[in-house]
Design a protein around this motif. Sequence first.
Motif, mmCIF file in Angstrom:
data_model
loop_
_atom_site.group_PDB
_atom_site.id
_atom_site.type_symbol
_atom_site.label_atom_id
_atom_site.label_comp_id
_atom_site.label_asym_id
_atom_site.label_seq_id
_atom_site.Cartn_x
_atom_site.Cartn_y
_atom_site.Cartn_z
ATOM 1 N N UNK A 21 -42.734 46.763 4.459
ATOM 2 C CA UNK A 21 -41.482 47.595 3.585
ATOM 3 C C UNK A 21 -40.068 48.119 3.874
ATOM 4 N N UNK A 22 -39.857 48.623 3.248
ATOM 5 C CA UNK A 22 -38.681 49.342 3.094
ATOM 6 C C UNK A 22 -38.176 50.510 3.122
ATOM 7 N N UNK A 23 -37.454 51.852 3.249
ATOM 8 C CA UNK A 23 -37.280 52.619 2.443
ATOM 9 C C UNK A 23 -36.383 53.509 3.097
ATOM 10 N N UNK A 24 -35.100 53.209 2.428
ATOM 11 C CA UNK A 24 -33.603 53.665 2.628
ATOM 12 C C UNK A 24 -33.108 54.342 0.880
ATOM 13 N N UNK A 25 -31.649 54.931 0.975
ATOM 14 C CA UNK A 25 -30.924 55.493 -0.051
ATOM 15 C C UNK A 25 -31.108 54.932 -1.163
ATOM 16 N N UNK A 26 -30.753 53.739 -0.748
ATOM 17 C CA UNK A 26 -30.757 52.372 -1.844
ATOM 18 C C UNK A 26 -31.717 51.650 -2.460
ATOM 19 N N UNK A 27 -33.424 51.564 -1.469
ATOM 20 C CA UNK A 27 -34.143 51.097 -2.237
ATOM 21 C C UNK A 27 -34.510 52.661 -3.485
ATOM 22 N N UNK A 28 -34.672 53.914 -2.441
ATOM 23 C CA UNK A 28 -35.010 54.857 -4.038
ATOM 24 C C UNK A 28 -33.562 54.796 -5.018
ATOM 25 N N UNK A 29 -32.899 54.830 -4.469
ATOM 26 C CA UNK A 29 -31.664 54.720 -5.692
ATOM 27 C C UNK A 29 -32.648 53.952 -6.837
ATOM 28 N N UNK A 30 -33.275 52.850 -6.607
ATOM 29 C CA UNK A 30 -32.955 51.844 -6.605
ATOM 30 C C UNK A 30 -34.443 51.917 -8.308
ATOM 31 N N UNK A 31 -35.380 53.044 -7.611
ATOM 32 C CA UNK A 31 -36.220 53.430 -8.430
ATOM 33 C C UNK A 31 -36.451 54.220 -8.951
ATOM 34 N N UNK A 32 -34.803 55.275 -8.686
ATOM 35 C CA UNK A 32 -35.098 56.402 -8.820
ATOM 36 C C UNK A 32 -34.531 55.640 -10.802
ATOM 37 N N UNK A 33 -33.829 54.972 -10.644
ATOM 38 C CA UNK A 33 -32.993 54.168 -11.773
ATOM 39 C C UNK A 33 -34.151 53.617 -13.025
ATOM 40 N N UNK A 34 -35.126 53.611 -12.310
ATOM 41 C CA UNK A 34 -36.066 51.990 -12.748
ATOM 42 C C UNK A 34 -36.974 52.467 -14.494
ATOM 43 N N UNK A 35 -36.437 52.296 -15.464
ATOM 44 C CA UNK A 35 -37.319 52.877 -16.786
ATOM 45 C C UNK A 35 -36.407 53.993 -16.959
ATOM 46 N N UNK A 36 -35.052 54.067 -16.705
ATOM 47 C CA UNK A 36 -34.829 55.681 -17.324
ATOM 48 C C UNK A 36 -33.825 55.604 -18.363
ATOM 49 N N UNK A 37 -33.344 56.406 -19.269
ATOM 50 C CA UNK A 37 -32.763 56.209 -20.745
ATOM 51 C C UNK A 37 -31.762 57.496 -19.557
ATOM 52 N N UNK A 38 -31.177 58.145 -20.681
ATOM 53 C CA UNK A 38 -30.066 59.301 -20.092
ATOM 54 C C UNK A 38 -30.711 59.943 -18.865
ATOM 55 N N UNK A 39 -30.166 59.700 -17.849
ATOM 56 C CA UNK A 39 -30.398 60.580 -16.781
ATOM 57 C C UNK A 39 -30.255 62.016 -16.765
ATOM 58 N N UNK A 40 -29.451 62.528 -17.683
ATOM 59 C CA UNK A 40 -29.390 63.937 -18.073
ATOM 60 C C UNK A 40 -30.371 64.269 -19.093
ATOM 61 N N UNK A 41 -30.678 63.560 -19.044
ATOM 62 C CA UNK A 41 -32.220 64.587 -20.365
ATOM 63 C C UNK A 41 -33.623 63.049 -20.081
ATOM 64 N N UNK A 42 -34.048 63.340 -19.184
ATOM 65 C CA UNK A 42 -35.233 62.234 -19.403
ATOM 66 C C UNK A 42 -36.498 63.151 -19.343
#
Length: 600
Positions: free
Chosen positions: A246-267
């Motif tokens: 596997x791999x843990x980098x800022x880019x990997x974390x960013x992809x998962x942060x965005x997974x299945x969210x809508x408005x990121x200011x009101x999750x």
Amino acid sequence: MRAGRNHVRIGGAAGFWGDSALGPRQLLDGGDLDYLVFDYLAELTMSLLAAARRKQPGLGYATDFIDVMRDVLGDALARRVRIVANAGGINPQGCAAALLALAAEQGLEPRIAVVEGDDVSALLPALHAEGIELPATVLSANAYLGALPIKAALDARADVVITGRCVDSAVTLGALMHEFGWAPDDYDRLAAGSLAGHLIECGCQGSGGLFTDWEQVPDWANSGYPVVECRADGSFVLGKPEGTGGLVTPAVAAEQLLYEIGDPSRYLLPDVVCDFTAVTLQAEGPQRVLVQGARGQAPTPTYKVSATYADGFRSAAQLTVVGHEAGRKARRSAEAILARTRAMFARAGLGDYSATHIDVLGAKEGFGQAVMWLAVAHPQRAALEIFAREIAPAGTSWGPGTTGFGGRPAVSPAIKQFSFLLDKTRLAPTVHLPDGTAQPVPHPGVITGTPSPQEGHGLEHSGPARQSSCHTLGSHPKCDTSPTGEGWRVVPLIELAWARSGDKGDTSNIGVIARHPDDLPLLREQLTPDAVAAYLADKVRGAVTRYELPGIHALNFVCEQALGGGGMASLRHDPLGKGMAQWLLAMPVAVPPNFTSRRT
């Protein structure tokens, strides 16, 4: 929290019912953990568990959990690693009873707490009388509870906490609230703890799984499951056990942060409304990413309820076709199957299909190999039994090179999902403690005022749009990627960005992260909602809304009516939208003369 350290380590051992048995043992042996958490419950899973319990009253929970506990329960207790799992499904007490039986077999005495109160089924007649439109055949109806019941169970010294439906991140947040004494109104820290849970709730997706630059991810066979190392101030480090793939980098974390969210200011979650727009991701040594900057505010006064119902039947067939014009032969085969079976329906006095969908995967023209995907729906099982019998004849009746018939396709009930909001005060979350007592749990704090119909959590209930574009098929503007000056050229988006997509019902989100912060203005200019809608016009039939996350140099596109109904309601080959990001990464983007590929 272990003596002598100022952080709590939590391992995400399962991202869905059916995840690998590798995770729990790997994390327990190599994660140096305080907690092992499991997330089993998708919307469809709840309907499957409801069906299982109707057949056998003792079932209705994620049986995989008991299987993995057979291997790790003893070691977890010996190492003082506590376990939190939403494996209870619609029968948390049945799950606890099965675990107690297993423990007795192994001579163990775990303190098990059970969270109940998410089942809304008993309220459905009253809700219908109040005017809420409900399907005639509801299979399951469960509210997404939050972290407070889990905290209460851990406060009572439970070794294992088993819940029914709760938000995925609550299994992590509950542990952190217990460990650090976070108050229910400490919203910034609750948002941070929820983000920690979000990054590990899908198992290996948080540690290199599905990463855009997949060739950079080593040792897939031994993929490391994610671990968060959390501190009392809300900051945390995402990592994985040493020596794993596997791999843990800022880019990997960013992809998962965005997974299945809508408005990121009101999750929206039951415990807190999260704002992830200022979150930052910073490498902190090999395979470690420091996450900071989540903010929160008071939650809404409602729980989201996810319900499922049966609506007729469905079936899907595949054939492989090779040779010249394989794609054309595959499509013609699908069309012939539909024409033949429609005639057979008419002779049998059966109505037409309620829906059909043809996909041709692989070669579209010339020589090659193609796979026919033909999915259908019908109100009557008898009609689809006819359909299922008429797939195999294609192997001798029509196109040369037809092969790859995998057996008669199954006919199954078409399970669909719908959601509504319910005032929190109408439910009574309860923790059944290890000492045999039952403890009511207060509801998370609420804000005053009336919630908008869109409030809830995830993609289906995002807050106000910042940039949106409602469009109709056939009327899209063209994607403008023409050079804006001498020497400009066109490259695919993947040269400038990483991306990941997910689903909630019929909505798909596509998170796009600039590989280099300097490229974000260029992406912002060219990846407008209209341009993305135009490029995905054959897939997206509703509005496209764009949100920004400047802290991680990202854009998030929420695409409505994008998945043919989504989940089991969809007849598409990709009903969960996993491929939507891959399609968008092929979108042409204009770059200046001095641009060099950001891919390494």
